[in-house]
Design an enzyme around this catalytic site. Structure first.
Site, PDB file in Angstrom:
ATOM      1  CE  LYS A  13     -12.666  27.414  61.257  1.00 40.14           C
ATOM      2  NZ  LYS A  13     -12.863  28.234  62.467  1.00 40.14           N
ATOM      3  NE  ARG A  88     -16.954  23.312  64.092  1.00 43.70           N
ATOM      4  CZ  ARG A  88     -17.007  24.385  63.286  1.00 43.70           C
ATOM      5  NH1 ARG A  88     -16.920  24.247  61.990  1.00 43.70           N
ATOM      6  NH2 ARG A  88     -17.143  25.578  63.799  1.00 43.70           N
ATOM      7  NE  ARG A 127     -18.176  35.253  62.432  1.00 41.83           N
ATOM      8  CZ  ARG A 127     -17.647  34.039  62.581  1.00 41.83           C
ATOM      9  NH1 ARG A 127     -16.680  33.621  61.791  1.00 41.83           N
ATOM     10  NH2 ARG A 127     -18.079  33.251  63.540  1.00 41.83           N
ATOM     11  NE  ARG A 161     -21.909  32.316  61.928  1.00 40.56           N
ATOM     12  CZ  ARG A 161     -20.796  31.598  62.023  1.00 40.56           C
ATOM     13  NH1 ARG A 161     -19.826  31.749  61.135  1.00 40.56           N
ATOM     14  NH2 ARG A 161     -20.647  30.719  62.990  1.00 40.56           N
ATOM     15  NE  ARG A 172     -19.708  29.639  67.509  1.00 39.24           N
ATOM     16  CZ  ARG A 172     -19.706  30.810  66.894  1.00 39.24           C
ATOM     17  NH1 ARG A 172     -20.415  31.808  67.372  1.00 39.24           N
ATOM     18  NH2 ARG A 172     -19.016  30.983  65.801  1.00 39.24           N
TER      19      ARG A 172
HETATM   20  P1  ADP Z   1     -13.652  31.677  61.260  1.00 39.22           P
HETATM   21  O1  ADP Z   1     -14.042  31.315  59.849  1.00 39.22           O
HETATM   22  O2  ADP Z   1     -12.403  30.987  61.699  1.00 39.22           O
HETATM   23  O3  ADP Z   1     -14.777  31.488  62.226  1.00 39.22           O
HETATM   24  P2  ADP Z   1     -13.608  34.447  60.236  1.00 39.22           P
HETATM   25  O4  ADP Z   1     -12.678  34.362  59.076  1.00 39.22           O
HETATM   26  O5  ADP Z   1     -15.047  34.558  59.961  1.00 39.22           O
HETATM   27  O6  ADP Z   1     -13.315  33.228  61.269  1.00 39.22           O
HETATM   28  O7  ADP Z   1     -13.116  35.692  61.122  1.00 39.22           O
HETATM   29  C1  ADP Z   1     -13.818  36.086  62.296  1.00 39.22           C
HETATM   30  C2  ADP Z   1     -13.866  37.601  62.389  1.00 39.22           C
HETATM   31  O8  ADP Z   1     -12.556  38.116  62.645  1.00 39.22           O
HETATM   32  C3  ADP Z   1     -14.346  38.313  61.126  1.00 39.22           C
HETATM   33  O9  ADP Z   1     -15.110  39.436  61.502  1.00 39.22           O
HETATM   34  C4  ADP Z   1     -13.055  38.735  60.425  1.00 39.22           C
HETATM   35  O10 ADP Z   1     -13.239  39.944  59.661  1.00 39.22           O
HETATM   36  C5  ADP Z   1     -12.110  38.969  61.592  1.00 39.22           C
HETATM   37  N1  ADP Z   1     -10.727  38.563  61.311  1.00 39.22           N
HETATM   38  C6  ADP Z   1     -10.299  37.505  60.586  1.00 39.22           C
HETATM   39  N2  ADP Z   1      -8.953  37.428  60.580  1.00 39.22           N
HETATM   40  C7  ADP Z   1      -8.512  38.470  61.336  1.00 39.22           C
HETATM   41  C8  ADP Z   1      -7.203  38.948  61.727  1.00 39.22           C
HETATM   42  N3  ADP Z   1      -6.087  38.316  61.339  1.00 39.22           N
HETATM   43  N4  ADP Z   1      -7.149  40.041  62.502  1.00 39.22           N
HETATM   44  C9  ADP Z   1      -8.281  40.682  62.921  1.00 39.22           C
HETATM   45  N5  ADP Z   1      -9.532  40.280  62.596  1.00 39.22           N
HETATM   46  C10 ADP Z   1      -9.648  39.191  61.811  1.00 39.22           C
HETATM   47  P1  ADP Z   2     -17.152  29.172  63.287  1.00 38.64           P
HETATM   48  O1  ADP Z   2     -15.883  28.960  62.536  1.00 38.64           O
HETATM   49  O2  ADP Z   2     -17.330  30.593  63.729  1.00 38.64           O
HETATM   50  O3  ADP Z   2     -17.359  28.208  64.419  1.00 38.64           O
HETATM   51  P2  ADP Z   2     -18.832  27.812  61.288  1.00 38.64           P
HETATM   52  O4  ADP Z   2     -19.604  28.539  60.269  1.00 38.64           O
HETATM   53  O5  ADP Z   2     -17.682  26.985  60.841  1.00 38.64           O
HETATM   54  O6  ADP Z   2     -18.396  28.923  62.332  1.00 38.64           O
HETATM   55  O7  ADP Z   2     -19.797  26.860  62.124  1.00 38.64           O
HETATM   56  C1  ADP Z   2     -20.998  27.328  62.676  1.00 38.64           C
HETATM   57  C2  ADP Z   2     -21.725  26.169  63.352  1.00 38.64           C
HETATM   58  O8  ADP Z   2     -22.091  25.204  62.340  1.00 38.64           O
HETATM   59  C3  ADP Z   2     -20.944  25.378  64.379  1.00 38.64           C
HETATM   60  O9  ADP Z   2     -20.977  25.967  65.665  1.00 38.64           O
HETATM   61  C4  ADP Z   2     -21.661  24.032  64.324  1.00 38.64           C
HETATM   62  O10 ADP Z   2     -22.892  24.082  65.024  1.00 38.64           O
HETATM   63  C5  ADP Z   2     -21.992  23.882  62.855  1.00 38.64           C
HETATM   64  N1  ADP Z   2     -20.932  23.174  62.106  1.00 38.64           N
HETATM   65  C6  ADP Z   2     -20.179  23.674  61.089  1.00 38.64           C
HETATM   66  N2  ADP Z   2     -19.311  22.765  60.638  1.00 38.64           N
HETATM   67  C7  ADP Z   2     -19.503  21.640  61.398  1.00 38.64           C
HETATM   68  C8  ADP Z   2     -18.893  20.356  61.450  1.00 38.64           C
HETATM   69  N3  ADP Z   2     -17.890  20.028  60.616  1.00 38.64           N
HETATM   70  N4  ADP Z   2     -19.358  19.477  62.366  1.00 38.64           N
HETATM   71  C9  ADP Z   2     -20.366  19.781  63.198  1.00 38.64           C
HETATM   72  N5  ADP Z   2     -20.963  20.974  63.234  1.00 38.64           N
HETATM   73  C10 ADP Z   2     -20.549  21.911  62.336  1.00 38.64           C
END
Ligand code: ADP
Ligand code: ADP
Ligand code: ZN
Length: 233
Positions: A13, A88, A127, A161, A172
């Site tokens: 995302k 979420r 990541r 992170r 998660r």
């Molecule tokens: P999210 O915001 O949904 O948690 P991220 O955009 O941070 O996910 O992506 C998670 C990890 O996967 C990052 O290290 C990113 O560089 C990698 N990543 C994102 N999209 C892809 C993809 N299409 N193929 C392989 N790796 C990806």
């Molecule tokens: P990822 O896409 O890898 O789960 P985020 O950065 O979106 O990572 O979220 C990291 C953490 O922040 C989540 O596991 C949760 O604890 C908190 N968080 C983020 N967005 C929300 C939300 N909309 N509602 C509740 N908790 C959230």
């Protein structure tokens, strides 16, 4: 355009939100980033949130709804936004509906990015990001062109992170399946849901999302032309 990027942790995302917002006129609204900033600033809300985030649990609806509502009021959101990591829960989705109504805004699309569990875990544990500019990287899937140097800003300072480890991943993912995945049905029923395959390369996923957003944009424009046509034609 106002959109939601919906998907499990690690689905991509944030990566796609950054690309979308550089190509289209919109801002990325990541509640995860906002909560991490709030924790770094030392605010009590941020510190309390960090304790939950480090365990892989969700922060309370009231806290994130308040954060996002204030953020949407900022002038830069007027051009359009991509919500990344919000809503979420069904409660957050309902609160978003009310808040957008009150602010005279609406959602154009909810883009669900579908990724296998094994791939999500691999994406999360590998990541890392540039500590200076926030560019996202991955140990295997997206390494900097020159090892140890950020492609975007040239700085050699990377960070991981605290919650991106094998211990929190299961919590998660379960939080996603139990609390967030019902939003797929919620937005499908509203006619807002579009689903893309998140398993391709970063470029391939960007292309799929761009295609669906072009379609949504195109049909919105032809609908408004149709409406004007029926009034004036
Ligand atoms: P999210 O915001 O949904 O948690 P991220 O955009 O941070 O996910 O992506 C998670 C990890 O996967 C990052 O290290 C990113 O560089 C990698 N990543 C994102 N999209 C892809 C993809 N299409 N193929 C392989 N790796 C990806
Ligand atoms: P990822 O896409 O890898 O789960 P985020 O950065 O979106 O990572 O979220 C990291 C953490 O922040 C989540 O596991 C949760 O604890 C908190 N968080 C983020 N967005 C929300 C939300 N909309 N509602 C509740 N908790 C959230
Ligand atoms: Zn950088």
């Amino acid at each position: 355009m106002n959109i939601i990027l919906l998907g499990a942790p690690g689905a991509g995302k944030g990566t796609q939100a950054k690309r979308l917002t550089s190509e289209r006129d919109m801002v990325q609204l990541s509640t995860g980033d906002m909560l991490r900033q709030s924790a770094e600033s030392g605010s009590q809300i941020g510190i309390d949130a960090k304790a939950l985030m480090d365990k892989g649990e969700l922060v309370s609806d009231a806290v994130v709804v308040d954060i996002i509502s204030r953020r949407i009021d900022q002038p830069d959101c007027a051009k359009g936004f991509a919500l990344d990591g919000f809503p979420r829960t069904l409660e957050q989705a309902a609160a978003l509906d009310v808040m957008l109504d009150e602010k005279n805004k609406s959602l154009d699309a909810v883009v669900e990015m579908r990724v296998d569990d094994v791939e999500m875990v691999a994406r999360i544990v590998g990541r890392f990001t540039c500590a200076n500019c926030g560019e996202g990287y991955h140990d295997r899937f997206k390494t900097p062109a020159v090892e140890g140097v950020c492609d975007v800003c040239g700085v050699s300072d990377f960070q991981r992170r605290a919650d991106d480890n094998a211990n929190t991943v299961t919590t998660r993912l379960m939080a996603y399946y139990k609390k967030t995945s019902p939003l797929i049905g919620y937005y499908f029923a509203k006619g807002k849901l579009v689903t893309v395959d998140g398993m391709g390369t970063i470029d391939e996923v960007t292309k799929s999302i761009s295609n669906v957003l072009d379609q949504v944009d195109g049909s919105a424009k032809s609908q408004s032309r149709g409406l004007l046509g029926s009034i004036f034609g």
